[in-house]
Scaffold this active site. Structure first.
Site, PDB file in Angstrom:
ATOM      1  N   VAL A  88       0.832  -1.199   0.000  1.00 11.98           N
ATOM      2  CA  VAL A  88       0.000   0.000   0.000  1.00 11.98           C
ATOM      3  C   VAL A  88       0.872   1.258   0.000  1.00 11.98           C
ATOM      4  O   VAL A  88       0.598   2.220  -0.720  1.00 11.98           O
ATOM      5  CB  VAL A  88      -0.950   0.001   1.218  1.00 11.98           C
ATOM      6  CG1 VAL A  88      -1.623   1.360   1.381  1.00 11.98           C
ATOM      7  CG2 VAL A  88      -2.017  -1.085   1.044  1.00 11.98           C
ATOM      8  N   GLU A  89       1.922   1.251   0.806  1.00 11.26           N
ATOM      9  CA  GLU A  89       2.747   2.449   0.955  1.00 11.26           C
ATOM     10  C   GLU A  89       3.492   2.821  -0.319  1.00 11.26           C
ATOM     11  O   GLU A  89       3.462   3.985  -0.751  1.00 11.26           O
ATOM     12  CB  GLU A  89       3.748   2.266   2.101  1.00 11.26           C
ATOM     13  CG  GLU A  89       3.131   2.298   3.482  1.00 11.26           C
ATOM     14  CD  GLU A  89       2.648   3.684   3.879  1.00 11.26           C
ATOM     15  OE1 GLU A  89       3.048   4.662   3.236  1.00 11.26           O
ATOM     16  OE2 GLU A  89       1.858   3.778   4.834  1.00 11.26           O
ATOM     17  N   THR A  90       4.196   1.866  -0.916  1.00 12.01           N
ATOM     18  CA  THR A  90       5.097   2.229  -2.032  1.00 12.01           C
ATOM     19  C   THR A  90       5.072   1.255  -3.199  1.00 12.01           C
ATOM     20  O   THR A  90       5.980   1.281  -4.033  1.00 12.01           O
ATOM     21  CB  THR A  90       6.551   2.334  -1.525  1.00 12.01           C
ATOM     22  OG1 THR A  90       6.967   1.063  -0.996  1.00 12.01           O
ATOM     23  CG2 THR A  90       6.699   3.413  -0.475  1.00 12.01           C
ATOM     24  N   TYR A 142      -7.296   2.889   5.335  1.00 14.39           N
ATOM     25  CA  TYR A 142      -5.910   2.464   5.121  1.00 14.39           C
ATOM     26  C   TYR A 142      -5.683   1.087   5.744  1.00 14.39           C
ATOM     27  O   TYR A 142      -5.111   0.187   5.107  1.00 14.39           O
ATOM     28  CB  TYR A 142      -4.955   3.486   5.740  1.00 14.39           C
ATOM     29  CG  TYR A 142      -3.518   3.028   5.771  1.00 14.39           C
ATOM     30  CD1 TYR A 142      -2.679   3.257   4.683  1.00 14.39           C
ATOM     31  CD2 TYR A 142      -3.008   2.359   6.877  1.00 14.39           C
ATOM     32  CE1 TYR A 142      -1.361   2.817   4.702  1.00 14.39           C
ATOM     33  CE2 TYR A 142      -1.693   1.919   6.899  1.00 14.39           C
ATOM     34  CZ  TYR A 142      -0.873   2.152   5.813  1.00 14.39           C
ATOM     35  OH  TYR A 142       0.423   1.715   5.837  1.00 14.39           O
TER      36      TYR A 142
END
Length: 364
Positions: free
Chosen positions: A133-135, A333
């Site tokens: 999800v982050e990168t 998230y």
């Protein structure tokens, strides 16, 4: 503030309405250096004195940082009334390309993920979900010069933000943490790139979280969240364990809420914070799943909006769900992380089953 170093990103991942630019809109003026304004000078002198650095050199470095209008725009919250849509948000992350990347990442880092799970108790699928999800597994780590981004938010934070004073203080602290981090790790502060909010590397740690929670998991004698996926794996697992991850505990359960709007509002008021026991929920008219009724801890009643036309998704978050939101203060998230990790784990299991040799006996 260190304990909430990543919480500033909560809600910023939520889908927002895209506004078309006017046909004859003027181009944004080019960024200008912050210059030696009094606040910059005072910050530089205080930090230099505390750390034993050259004050004049730090003044020059900070005064030369660029004030980025784009960063000030991106840090503002979504417009009031913007509808949230969990289904649309979910589709951004649980999709074929990211699943394939997650499978490849897990296959290439299987030993590190297993070691992190054994050492910190955090399941590999949660770490895989966060990094995905982050990168996008290190593919999208941000293109802003972190010094410019943090300096902009530290000294020219948009006054129209509802928490401007608090956020500006947070970013001044993160700017100091970033400068310390660069000196400790031999990084060129003027060249390091990250998100518009100053988050760094594979796991998008803020500088303060890097200094507080990151670990040298590949054993090379240095912590490198920018180039080492193994350090990122260990650091994410360590971060979650530090915030209270409980091995073997699930993240959420299903529930049916009572129809009475007053009761629903009361149950939803604590948001992502675990607040009710299963018995209290039943007494209020909710219908937790059988598994939820056996959970001994407090539960959060969470509602994910699905746009204006569809009913919301509701669930019960456990203590471990709360821990995931310590990474980013958003139930949307957290659910994206959890469901991406689960989807990659299922795909991995199916792939391994398909490639395993057949050992069953044929009947005569």
């Amino acid at each position: 503030m260190k304990s909430r170093s990543l919480l500033l990103l909560a809600g910023l991942l939520l889908a927002t309405a895209v506004q078309a630019k006017p046909r004859h809109a003027r181009p944004e003026p080019p960024p200008r250096p912050l210059g030696l304004r009094p606040a910059v000078v005072a910050f530089a002198d205080e930090l230099a004195a505390a750390q034993g650095w050259d004050a004049a050199a730090l003044r020059e470095q900070l005064g030369g940082a660029l004030d980025l209008p784009k960063v000030r725009q991106l840090i503002l919250p979504a417009a009031v009334g913007t509808a949230k849509n969990w289904a649309a948000y979910r589709e951004r992350f649980i999709e074929p390309k990211r699943l394939d990347a997650g499978l490849a990442f897990w296959a290439g880092n299987e030993a590190a993920l297993a070691r992190a799970e054994s050492q910190y108790g955090v399941p590999a699928e949660i770490v895989v979900g966060i990094l995905g999800v982050e990168t996008f597994y290190g593919r999208i780590t941000g293109g802003f010069k972190v010094l410019d981004a943090l300096a902009t938010l530290a000294f020219d934070f948009p006054a129209e933000h509802p928490r401007a004073a608090e956020r500006q203080a947070f970013f001044r602290n993160e700017l100091a943490e970033f400068l310390k981090l660069c000196r400790e790790n031999g990084l060129d502060a003027g060249e390091v790139r990250g998100s518009y909010a100053g988050a760094l590397g594979w796991p998008q740690f803020m500088p303060g979280s890097w200094r507080q929670h990151a670990v040298d998991f590949d054993g090379d004698g240095r912590i490198d969240l920018i180039n080492s996926p193994v350090d990122a794996i260990g650091s994410v697992a360590h971060y979650l364990s530090e915030y209270g991850w409980k091995p073997g505990e699930t993240t959420h359960y299903s529930v049916r809420l009572p129809a009475d709007p007053i009761t629903r509002r009361r149950l939803l008021a604590p948001d992502i914070k675990p607040h009710f026991t299963a018995a209290e929920l039943v007494e209020a008219g909710a219908e937790p799943s059988e598994a939820a009724r056996e959970y001994a801890g407090k539960l959060a009643v969470i509602e994910l909006q699905n746009g204006p036309q569809k009913p919301p998704t509701v669930l019960l978050g456990t203590g471990n769900f709360w821990v995931v939101t310590r990474y980013n203060w958003s139930a949307y998230y957290a659910m994206a992380v959890i469901e991406l990790g689960q989807a990659v784990a299922r795909a991995r299991a199916a792939t391994r089953a398909a490639s395993a040799p057949h050992t069953g006996l044929q009947s005569k």
